[in-house]
Enzyme design. Sequence first.
Site, mmCIF file in Angstrom:
data_model
loop_
_atom_site.group_PDB
_atom_site.id
_atom_site.type_symbol
_atom_site.label_atom_id
_atom_site.label_comp_id
_atom_site.label_asym_id
_atom_site.label_seq_id
_atom_site.Cartn_x
_atom_site.Cartn_y
_atom_site.Cartn_z
ATOM 1 N N GLY A 200 0.831 -1.203 0.000
ATOM 2 C CA GLY A 200 0.000 0.000 0.000
ATOM 3 C C GLY A 200 0.862 1.246 0.000
ATOM 4 N N GLY A 205 2.390 2.672 5.445
ATOM 5 C CA GLY A 205 3.619 1.888 5.620
ATOM 6 C C GLY A 205 4.346 2.296 6.894
ATOM 7 C CD GLU A 222 6.771 -5.624 -2.444
ATOM 8 O OE1 GLU A 222 6.701 -4.896 -3.448
ATOM 9 O OE2 GLU A 222 7.722 -6.390 -2.240
ATOM 10 C CB CYS A 257 2.699 -0.320 -7.343
ATOM 11 S SG CYS A 257 2.980 -2.018 -7.865
HETATM 12 P P1 NAD Z 1 -5.395 0.712 0.477
HETATM 13 O O1 NAD Z 1 -6.141 1.978 0.701
HETATM 14 O O2 NAD Z 1 -6.119 -0.511 0.072
HETATM 15 O O3 NAD Z 1 -4.545 0.459 1.794
HETATM 16 C C1 NAD Z 1 -3.709 -0.669 1.930
HETATM 17 C C2 NAD Z 1 -4.045 -1.397 3.210
HETATM 18 O O4 NAD Z 1 -3.767 -0.561 4.315
HETATM 19 C C3 NAD Z 1 -5.515 -1.786 3.314
HETATM 20 O O5 NAD Z 1 -5.612 -3.140 3.656
HETATM 21 C C4 NAD Z 1 -6.054 -0.858 4.367
HETATM 22 O O6 NAD Z 1 -7.083 -1.430 5.127
HETATM 23 C C5 NAD Z 1 -4.841 -0.595 5.228
HETATM 24 N N1 NAD Z 1 -4.919 0.696 5.915
HETATM 25 C C6 NAD Z 1 -5.373 1.858 5.408
HETATM 26 N N2 NAD Z 1 -5.276 2.844 6.339
HETATM 27 C C7 NAD Z 1 -4.739 2.282 7.449
HETATM 28 C C8 NAD Z 1 -4.386 2.774 8.749
HETATM 29 N N3 NAD Z 1 -4.562 4.042 9.087
HETATM 30 N N4 NAD Z 1 -3.857 1.898 9.626
HETATM 31 C C9 NAD Z 1 -3.678 0.606 9.302
HETATM 32 N N5 NAD Z 1 -4.000 0.089 8.098
HETATM 33 C C10 NAD Z 1 -4.526 0.906 7.174
HETATM 34 O O7 NAD Z 1 -4.297 0.901 -0.635
HETATM 35 P P2 NAD Z 1 -3.454 2.200 -1.015
HETATM 36 O O8 NAD Z 1 -2.506 2.534 0.056
HETATM 37 O O9 NAD Z 1 -4.321 3.250 -1.599
HETATM 38 O O10 NAD Z 1 -2.666 1.509 -2.229
HETATM 39 C C11 NAD Z 1 -2.073 2.264 -3.216
HETATM 40 C C12 NAD Z 1 -0.604 2.441 -2.904
HETATM 41 O O11 NAD Z 1 0.001 1.154 -2.792
HETATM 42 C C13 NAD Z 1 0.151 3.137 -3.990
HETATM 43 O O12 NAD Z 1 1.126 3.960 -3.425
HETATM 44 C C14 NAD Z 1 0.800 2.011 -4.764
HETATM 45 O O13 NAD Z 1 1.941 2.386 -5.480
HETATM 46 C C15 NAD Z 1 1.099 1.040 -3.675
HETATM 47 N N6 NAD Z 1 1.150 -0.323 -4.186
HETATM 48 C C16 NAD Z 1 2.320 -0.978 -4.134
HETATM 49 C C17 NAD Z 1 2.413 -2.253 -4.656
HETATM 50 C C18 NAD Z 1 3.709 -3.017 -4.637
HETATM 51 O O14 NAD Z 1 3.681 -4.196 -4.939
HETATM 52 N N7 NAD Z 1 4.828 -2.400 -4.296
HETATM 53 C C19 NAD Z 1 1.286 -2.848 -5.212
HETATM 54 C C20 NAD Z 1 0.104 -2.145 -5.227
HETATM 55 C C21 NAD Z 1 0.030 -0.872 -4.707
#
Ligand code: NAD
Length: 488
Positions: A200, A205, A222, A257
Amino acid sequence: MATVEEQKTVFDMDAANMLNKELRDVFASGKTRSYEWRISQLKSIIKMCDDHEEDIADALRQDLSKPELESIVYELTMLKNSCTLALKELKHWMMPEKAKTSLTTFPSSAEIVSEPLGVVLIISAWNYPFLLSLDPLVGAIAAGNAMVLKPSELAPASSSLMAKLLPEYLDSSSVKVVEGAVSETSALLEQKWDKIFYTGNGRVGRIVMGAAAKHLTPVVLELGGKSPVVVDSDIDMQVATRRIIVGKWGCNNGQACISPDYIITTKDCAEKLVGSLKKELETFYGKNPLESKDLSRIVNSSHFARLTKLLDDDKVSGKIVYGGERDEANLRIAPTILLGVPQNSLIMKEEIFGPLLPIFIVSKIEDSFDMINSGTKPLAAYLFTNNKKLKEQFVMSVSAGGVVINDIALHLAVHSVPFGGVGESGTGSYHGKFSFDAFTHKKAVLYRSFVGDAAVRYPPYTRRKLTLMKALITGNVLTILRALLGLS
Ligand code: NAD
């Protein structure tokens, strides 16, 4: 009277704690360690994908209007491929690796034993909800762990389908799914895990890493970033633009991503590039891309608002050379190319993660390296060129999670290279054997017998023993002989 919603079991801190304990007991029973258990689970994932291909494609259509081809190829086929590789290689991966020993420990033998970490937590994102949930899970299973998967609440149809299917196909005492959003994830993060694998954004992170630090839990993060594409002159422009298009808009309409975030090229090349992009985009998605069935929609209204804000920024709104159309009711934004956007505009301050693609012009192509390196380290960096020296310079001077020359995103499909970020784009990696390793502890094991017991280690310490010990640690036979003979 409680509403139906309230009647659903609340997943709070106590529930998370109980779940964690339950999994610890299962792991302690040794069940997940056996080769047979791992194989049966991996086979079941393949079966689940085969039996429910249509349901999965349908969930992805509901969550993202994801085109069927993208769902089946980029989520299901890639996932099955990971399982097939693990099934083929598992015995080999699990085997202890012989390691060399030194004179210091003579006589002895050593090996590296791959040990499951224990109970692991996988938190996944919405853009490839099946692949990003189940591909790490394949690694965790192959490595012999018990686990919890927390899919993203932003892809609700996929999340609930996984919550329904996983207990039907996998050993539900060892593989748990917890659906939910921030509060459920926070409750999970309070617990002690043996590894947290998070996919995410970097903001969350940091939350994950902070929670892990309390328990000294290792993490794989990731994350994302602004992945650049450098386009040199003297290339096959049609092939390059087709690959850029499929890596950007053909991957969940830019919500991937490793999709290109921006392009850097030279002035003489820009006009040709824009012309080619326009031509190929029209060939792929027609004159009205908002109606194309081959483009995903934006995931939700807040991401739609975020992207339109980037587009409506004063510094950017006049720079659209292609696209820009949007349909708020259906959460659709057309492939959009921007030229001559200033570097201090909003669009360059964050990862775009959508169908907008700005192009920047540098006076000479080598200047692109400084532009990339002035930002945070991206998850992927791409270069289109026929120039051997430029390729070498790019690989040596651009720091990114992965680099691809003359294509986009394809490194993801190569299981023999690690997939992961560096710096701001993440830490740790997976795919192929790297997935197994991500969930494994490499235990050092040294075997000795009772022969060859050297008095030199034991007190009383003497100058001669010191000289001999120093010589033994160098491992140099001549030095050891000299020490034995009492020569300095
Ligand atoms: P998302 O909103 O689905 O969040 C990811 C996870 O984090 C979810 O399961 C969510 O429930 C949890 N989460 C959200 N807020 C939280 C909090 N405050 N506390 C604890 N957990 C929490 O996904 P996103 O972050 O919008 O995903 C997009 C990002 O992820 C982009 O930056 C993208 O580049 C990156 N990404 C990376 C990869 C990789 O393989 N490196 C793959 C896909 C996406």
